[in-house]
Scaffold this active site. Structure first.
Site, PDB file in Angstrom:
ATOM      1  N   ALA A  64       0.853  -1.176   0.000  1.00  0.00           N
ATOM      2  CA  ALA A  64       0.000   0.000   0.000  1.00  0.00           C
ATOM      3  C   ALA A  64       0.894   1.232   0.000  1.00  0.00           C
ATOM      4  O   ALA A  64       2.039   1.183   0.464  1.00  0.00           O
ATOM      5  CB  ALA A  64      -0.886  -0.016   1.247  1.00  0.00           C
ATOM      6  N   GLU A 132       4.537  -5.052   7.235  1.00  0.00           N
ATOM      7  CA  GLU A 132       3.768  -3.974   7.882  1.00  0.00           C
ATOM      8  C   GLU A 132       4.237  -3.674   9.307  1.00  0.00           C
ATOM      9  O   GLU A 132       4.230  -2.515   9.739  1.00  0.00           O
ATOM     10  CB  GLU A 132       2.267  -4.323   7.904  1.00  0.00           C
ATOM     11  CG  GLU A 132       1.584  -4.218   6.552  1.00  0.00           C
ATOM     12  CD  GLU A 132       1.654  -5.498   5.726  1.00  0.00           C
ATOM     13  OE1 GLU A 132       2.412  -6.424   6.105  1.00  0.00           O
ATOM     14  OE2 GLU A 132       0.939  -5.578   4.716  1.00  0.00           O
TER      15      GLU A 132
HETATM   16  N1  CAA Z   1       4.604   3.210  -0.758  1.00  0.00           N
HETATM   17  C1  CAA Z   1       4.988   4.363  -1.338  1.00  0.00           C
HETATM   18  N2  CAA Z   1       6.144   4.509  -2.017  1.00  0.00           N
HETATM   19  C2  CAA Z   1       6.936   3.419  -2.110  1.00  0.00           C
HETATM   20  C3  CAA Z   1       6.599   2.188  -1.529  1.00  0.00           C
HETATM   21  C4  CAA Z   1       5.368   2.107  -0.836  1.00  0.00           C
HETATM   22  N3  CAA Z   1       4.925   0.954  -0.277  1.00  0.00           N
HETATM   23  N4  CAA Z   1       7.584   1.310  -1.776  1.00  0.00           N
HETATM   24  C5  CAA Z   1       8.512   1.975  -2.500  1.00  0.00           C
HETATM   25  N5  CAA Z   1       8.117   3.249  -2.699  1.00  0.00           N
HETATM   26  C6  CAA Z   1       8.824   4.305  -3.421  1.00  0.00           C
HETATM   27  C7  CAA Z   1       9.977   4.845  -2.603  1.00  0.00           C
HETATM   28  O1  CAA Z   1       9.505   5.817  -1.684  1.00  0.00           O
HETATM   29  C8  CAA Z   1      10.847   5.424  -3.686  1.00  0.00           C
HETATM   30  O2  CAA Z   1      10.314   6.661  -4.090  1.00  0.00           O
HETATM   31  P1  CAA Z   1      11.313   7.906  -4.404  1.00  0.00           P
HETATM   32  O3  CAA Z   1      12.167   7.440  -5.553  1.00  0.00           O
HETATM   33  O4  CAA Z   1      10.374   9.013  -4.763  1.00  0.00           O
HETATM   34  O5  CAA Z   1      12.097   8.136  -3.163  1.00  0.00           O
HETATM   35  C9  CAA Z   1      10.664   4.445  -4.839  1.00  0.00           C
HETATM   36  O6  CAA Z   1       9.436   3.770  -4.569  1.00  0.00           O
HETATM   37  C10 CAA Z   1      11.775   3.427  -4.929  1.00  0.00           C
HETATM   38  O7  CAA Z   1      11.885   2.799  -3.668  1.00  0.00           O
HETATM   39  P2  CAA Z   1      13.280   2.681  -2.872  1.00  0.00           P
HETATM   40  O8  CAA Z   1      14.154   3.829  -3.186  1.00  0.00           O
HETATM   41  O9  CAA Z   1      12.954   2.442  -1.440  1.00  0.00           O
HETATM   42  O10 CAA Z   1      13.864   1.368  -3.567  1.00  0.00           O
HETATM   43  P3  CAA Z   1      14.870   0.301  -2.911  1.00  0.00           P
HETATM   44  O11 CAA Z   1      15.283  -0.591  -4.027  1.00  0.00           O
HETATM   45  O12 CAA Z   1      15.916   0.964  -2.103  1.00  0.00           O
HETATM   46  O13 CAA Z   1      13.957  -0.564  -1.886  1.00  0.00           O
HETATM   47  C11 CAA Z   1      11.991  -1.761  -1.213  1.00  0.00           C
HETATM   48  C12 CAA Z   1      12.914  -1.347  -2.381  1.00  0.00           C
HETATM   49  C13 CAA Z   1      12.760  -2.723  -0.281  1.00  0.00           C
HETATM   50  C14 CAA Z   1      10.777  -2.471  -1.792  1.00  0.00           C
HETATM   51  C15 CAA Z   1      11.569  -0.516  -0.414  1.00  0.00           C
HETATM   52  O14 CAA Z   1      11.056   0.465  -1.340  1.00  0.00           O
HETATM   53  C16 CAA Z   1      10.527  -0.745   0.614  1.00  0.00           C
HETATM   54  O15 CAA Z   1      10.829  -1.265   1.675  1.00  0.00           O
HETATM   55  N6  CAA Z   1       9.255  -0.349   0.334  1.00  0.00           N
HETATM   56  C17 CAA Z   1       8.174  -0.419   1.297  1.00  0.00           C
HETATM   57  C18 CAA Z   1       7.694  -1.850   1.470  1.00  0.00           C
HETATM   58  C19 CAA Z   1       6.607  -1.893   2.520  1.00  0.00           C
HETATM   59  O16 CAA Z   1       6.811  -1.576   3.680  1.00  0.00           O
HETATM   60  N7  CAA Z   1       5.404  -2.322   2.099  1.00  0.00           N
HETATM   61  C20 CAA Z   1       4.261  -2.437   2.979  1.00  0.00           C
HETATM   62  C21 CAA Z   1       3.433  -1.180   2.911  1.00  0.00           C
HETATM   63  S1  CAA Z   1       2.136  -1.165   4.128  1.00  0.00           S
HETATM   64  C22 CAA Z   1       0.909  -2.144   3.484  1.00  0.00           C
HETATM   65  O17 CAA Z   1       1.019  -2.678   2.389  1.00  0.00           O
HETATM   66  C23 CAA Z   1      -0.308  -2.269   4.356  1.00  0.00           C
HETATM   67  C24 CAA Z   1      -1.351  -3.161   3.838  1.00  0.00           C
HETATM   68  O18 CAA Z   1      -1.288  -4.372   3.960  1.00  0.00           O
HETATM   69  C25 CAA Z   1      -2.560  -2.600   3.221  1.00  0.00           C
END
Ligand code: CAA
Length: 258
Positions: A64, A132
């Protein structure tokens, strides 16, 4: 069609591609609504026989959208969770096989989206997880229920409570992914699976899916009774006559979905 989801046709197979690669296909409200509307289009189009869902770029979906979720109050967060649930429930209820082609990260809501598909093919580069708790959240789009059903309670607890992602080979081992392919083969393999199932009796495929879905939530006697009734029902279909006649005449069946 919103440009955050592409909807393309390959013969009888519809391919939905999440298309916010700069945000790793994070699921904001606009993307969830676009997925919902693409699913409604597929449901309306009686000629689609299978659906492949994949992501553009290096993610399937990284969850999300954290930026959008950051400012939600509790009631808005519940509404957001309900939007994800209703969207994924519509996907799960499609009367055709749905296949997630997980090309990269499938985290949080992304993993939950894959779980709402009937089966999962993964690229060797795929990463699955429910991270999460690292954000102080719990899964909100079905991770506490569909993941348990897919991989059992022990693995679901490890994934959800630790928040640690797993690699594609581990996902395969625990039954989360059905098959793993090199990244450049994934979509072709998913399409081939979709085309193969598209050639089966569509009514039988739809009924078999429904019986499995309903049966897994029922006690075993009810599930058996449901199978028996539906087995009988299918004998009323022309496709059943065609399928059996074609076998006995040693020819390919021509199913009409009736
Ligand atoms: N939401 C919003 N933006 C996100 C995102 C997310 N879940 N995941 C990645 N992005 C964005 C980053 O903010 C970044 O944007 P910018 O370039 O503008 O800074 C872009 O995507 C690229 O991401 P990274 O620079 O972080 O890329 P990375 O290769 O270093 O890492 C990753 C990749 C490990 C997937 C990392 O992006 C990450 O940990 N993302 C979040 C994963 C997460 O926590 N997901 C769960 C969300 S909560 C949820 O889903 C609740 C539910 O059940 C409903």
């Amino acid at each position: 069609m919103s440009d955050c989801v592409r909807n393309e046709r390959h013969g009888a197979v519809a391919v939905l591609t999440l298309n916010r690669p700069k945000a790793l296909n994070a699921l904001d409200r606009a993307t969830l609504n676009a997925i919902g509307s693409a699913i409604a289009d597929v449901a309306e189009d009686g000629s689609v026989r299978a659906l492949v869902l994949t992501g553009e770029g290096r993610a399937f979906a990284a969850g999300a959208d954290i930026a959008e979720m950051r400012g939600l109050d509790p009631l808005e967060a519940e509404k957001f969770s309900k939007l994800g649930h209703s969207t994924f429930a519509a996907l799960e209820a499609l009367p055709i096989p749905t296949l997630a082609a997980v090309n990269g990260y499938a985290l949080g809501g992304g993993c939950e989206l894959a779980l709402a598909c009937d089966w999962i093919y993964a690229s060797e580069k795929a990463r699955f997880g429910q991270p999460e708790v690292a954000l102080g959240l719990i899964p909100g789009f079905g991770g506490t229920s569909r993941l348990v059903r897919r991989v059992g309670v022990a693995w679901a607890k490890e994934l959800v409570l630790s928040g640690d992602p797993i690699r594609a080979d581990e996902a395969l081992r625990i039954g989360l992914a059905n098959r793993v392919f090199p990244g450049d083969e994934l979509l072709a393999r998913a399409l081939a699976a979709g085309e193969s199932v598209a050639a089966r009796g569509p009514l039988a495929v739809a009924l078999a899916k429904e019986v499995i879905e309903q049966g897994q939530d029922a006690d075993v006697r009810t599930a058996h009774a449901l199978e028996q009734k539906t087995f009988g029902l299918v004998f009323a279909s022309q496709d059943r006559e065609e399928g059996m006649d074609a076998f006995l005449a040693k020819r390919e069946p021509q199913f009409q979905n009736n």
